[in-house]
Design a protein around this motif. Structure first.
Motif, PDB file in Angstrom:
ATOM      1  N   GLN A 132       5.875   1.409  -2.233  1.00  0.00           N
ATOM      2  CA  GLN A 132       5.068   0.793  -1.173  1.00  0.00           C
ATOM      3  C   GLN A 132       5.829  -0.277  -0.387  1.00  0.00           C
ATOM      4  O   GLN A 132       5.530  -0.518   0.774  1.00  0.00           O
ATOM      5  N   GLY A 133       6.764  -0.940  -1.060  1.00  0.00           N
ATOM      6  CA  GLY A 133       7.508  -2.009  -0.380  1.00  0.00           C
ATOM      7  C   GLY A 133       6.733  -3.309  -0.281  1.00  0.00           C
ATOM      8  O   GLY A 133       7.246  -4.310   0.201  1.00  0.00           O
ATOM      9  N   SER A 134       5.496  -3.300  -0.737  1.00  0.00           N
ATOM     10  CA  SER A 134       4.720  -4.552  -0.766  1.00  0.00           C
ATOM     11  C   SER A 134       3.583  -4.369  -1.770  1.00  0.00           C
ATOM     12  O   SER A 134       3.212  -3.241  -2.093  1.00  0.00           O
ATOM     13  N   CYS A 135       3.041  -5.457  -2.274  1.00  0.00           N
ATOM     14  CA  CYS A 135       1.872  -5.375  -3.148  1.00  0.00           C
ATOM     15  C   CYS A 135       1.218  -6.746  -3.265  1.00  0.00           C
ATOM     16  O   CYS A 135       1.774  -7.740  -2.779  1.00  0.00           O
ATOM     17  N   GLU A 136       0.054  -6.752  -3.870  1.00  0.00           N
ATOM     18  CA  GLU A 136      -0.584  -8.032  -4.178  1.00  0.00           C
ATOM     19  C   GLU A 136      -0.234  -8.272  -5.642  1.00  0.00           C
ATOM     20  O   GLU A 136      -0.825  -7.662  -6.540  1.00  0.00           O
ATOM     21  N   THR A 258       9.899 -16.988  -5.954  1.00  0.00           N
ATOM     22  CA  THR A 258      10.010 -16.480  -4.574  1.00  0.00           C
ATOM     23  C   THR A 258      10.414 -17.601  -3.612  1.00  0.00           C
ATOM     24  O   THR A 258      10.877 -17.336  -2.518  1.00  0.00           O
ATOM     25  N   ARG A 378       7.722 -13.552  -0.209  1.00  0.00           N
ATOM     26  CA  ARG A 378       6.304 -13.683   0.138  1.00  0.00           C
ATOM     27  C   ARG A 378       5.959 -12.822   1.354  1.00  0.00           C
ATOM     28  O   ARG A 378       6.737 -12.738   2.295  1.00  0.00           O
ATOM     29  N   ASP A 379       4.777 -12.249   1.303  1.00  0.00           N
ATOM     30  CA  ASP A 379       4.294 -11.436   2.419  1.00  0.00           C
ATOM     31  C   ASP A 379       2.998 -12.056   2.936  1.00  0.00           C
ATOM     32  O   ASP A 379       2.019 -11.363   3.188  1.00  0.00           O
ATOM     33  N   PRO A 398       0.670 -12.228  -2.203  1.00  0.00           N
ATOM     34  CA  PRO A 398       1.172 -11.041  -1.486  1.00  0.00           C
ATOM     35  C   PRO A 398       2.698 -11.077  -1.408  1.00  0.00           C
ATOM     36  O   PRO A 398       3.262 -12.086  -1.004  1.00  0.00           O
ATOM     37  N   ARG A 400       6.564  -8.770  -0.644  1.00  0.00           N
ATOM     38  CA  ARG A 400       7.226  -7.582  -0.082  1.00  0.00           C
ATOM     39  C   ARG A 400       8.609  -7.470  -0.721  1.00  0.00           C
ATOM     40  O   ARG A 400       9.147  -8.465  -1.242  1.00  0.00           O
ATOM     41  N   THR A 402      12.207  -4.401  -0.850  1.00  0.00           N
ATOM     42  CA  THR A 402      12.731  -3.138  -0.334  1.00  0.00           C
ATOM     43  C   THR A 402      12.509  -2.040  -1.368  1.00  0.00           C
ATOM     44  O   THR A 402      12.920  -2.206  -2.524  1.00  0.00           O
TER      45      THR A 402
END
Ligand code: HEM
Length: 406
Positions: A132-136, A258, A378-379, A398, A400, A402
């Protein structure tokens, strides 16, 4: 000279409700510059490392856990008041006997056997979000992480993970603000867990395995053994004390890292730094920020009288930032070997029984995450839980990264 009662001293007043963590720490620091003791809406507060250790090691100060139902205004004969007492609410010989009997099951050596399983669980959680490249991060990784491990420790099968998770959530309502309303759900979950564990005990007595329950059943010291009732209580204590704490600490540790991408990269490169990274993240951003004691008798400490029944809170998060004990406490550095032990596992007779297990869980998770998500960032903003004295950490984190091959 007779000691002055804490109630008669002119002390800094501390009201930290609604403040951010950094503001809380600053307010405590300011109060400490005026007096080592402060007055708060929840009794008196100690925030120096040495005071924290001294009070937690003083057996005349008892755990205040047993006061929760009373503080919530429950009737003395309600279920909560008469239910089986947790190890955290026991004191004296009764507590010492249990800790002695249980200790062999919670040594680093006995929790090490779970390390491969821990790696498997955390790897599976990363696999689920990797592309997905991101998640919670809180709901995708932190929350599901500890339950399978506690179940594996106890010997409960995979198909029952969800049940344990629900029981933990419901029983945890004890710490919500509305105990009277939550009581039916707490009682139901507690009753179901008890029935489950009693059946497990029967089964293990017939067919012992190498899990925690089997170990606890056969433990015997000078003819003394744990009763079924004590085994149920300990299982509940492990489930309750071992899930939300670990989840929140993992969230705190990752949120902190992070902010320090260089140290995250270093951890990926040098996984042998994991033990120090765990201690330093727990010192700098601990998921248990404080604990509470009650004076079981009149106690004189540092020439101040704490009359029987006085409530004293111990600010573990502030003790972890005490510059008399930790050089440059505001500097976060996972390569630094600190002179003193961080306080997030507490101290004294109630020192976290699961510290070896929690350390192993975090030591396995952090370097694996750093290796599999090397550019984790962080996203969006972190949403923190309110900084109360209970278990604390990010509510939402959140992130992110790669994806592999991306
Ligand atoms: C990072 C995760 C954890 C943190 C920060 C943590 C923190 C603490 C603290 C501060 C205490 C002492 C409370 C007091 O003195 O009032 C404690 C006690 C305890 N913890 Fe943990 N804990 C963690 C994980 C675990 C795990 C995984 C287990 C499971 C085995 C566990 C089981 C217990 C038990 C049974 C007690 C009560 C001990 C007693 O009263 O003698 N904890 N923990």
């Amino acid at each position: 000279m007779s000691a002055t009662s804490a109630y008669d001293l002119e002390l800094p007043e501390l009201e930290t409700m609604g403040l951010e963590r950094s503001e809380v720490l600053a307010a405590i620091r300011d109060a400490r510059s005026r007096h080592w003791l402060a007055r708060t809406p929840l009794g008196f507060m100690l925030s120096d490392y040495r005071d924290a250790v001294a009070v937690l090691r003083d057996r005349r100060f008892h755990s205040a856990l047993s006061l929760i139902p009373q503080m919530a205004g429950l009737e003395p004969d309600s279920y909560m008041q008469t239910r089986r007492r947790s190890i955290l609410a026991m004191e004296g010989d009764e507590h010492a006997r249990l800790r002695r009997l249980v200790a062999p099951a919670f040594t680093p050596a006995s929790t090490d056997r779970l390390r491969p399983f821990m790696r498997e669980v955390i790897s599976g959680l990363v696999d689920a979000v990797a592309t997905q490249g991101s998640c919670e991060f809180v709901s995708d990784v932190c929350e599901p992480y500890p339950i399978p491990i506690i179940c594996e420790l106890l010997g409960a099968p995979k198909e029952d993970w969800k049940l344990f998770s629900q029981w933990a959530t419901d029983i945890f309502r004890i710490f919500n603000q509305d105990l009277a309303a939550d009581l039916p759900a707490i009682e139901r979950a507690s009753g179901q867990l008890e029935a489950y564990v009693l059946a497990m005990i029967e089964e293990r007595r017939r067919r012992p395995t190498d899990d925690l329950l089997s170990t606890l059943i056969v433990i015997e010291e000078s003819g003394d053994r744990l009763s079924s009732d004590e085994l149920v209580m300990l299982t509940e204590a492990v489930l309750m004390a071992g899930t939300d704490t670990t989840r929140n600490q993992l969230g705190c540790s990752v949120a902190l890292l992070t902010e320090h991408p260089d140290q995250w990269a270093l951890l990926a490169e040098r996984p042998e730094l994991a033990p120090r990274a765990v201690e330093e993240t727990m010192r700098y951003l601990g998921a248990v920020r404080g604990t509470v004691r009650v004076a079981s008798e009149d106690i004189v400490y540092r020439d101040v009288l704490f009359p029987a029944g006085t409530i004293v809170s111990v600010a573990l998060a502030s003790a972890n930032m005490d510059s008399d004990v930790f050089a440059s406490p505001d500097t976060f550095d996972i390569t630094c070997e600190r002179d003193a032990l961080q306080m997030t596992f507490g101290s004294g007779i109630h020192f976290c029984m699961g510290a070896a297990l929690a350390r192993a869980e975090l030591q396995e998770a952090l370097p694996l995450l750093a290796r599999r998500m090397p550019d984790l960032g962080r996203d969006g903003p972190v949403e923190w839980k309110p900084p109360t004295f209970g278990i604390w950490g990010p509510a939402r984190l959140p992130v992110r990264f790669t994806p592999p091959g991306g």
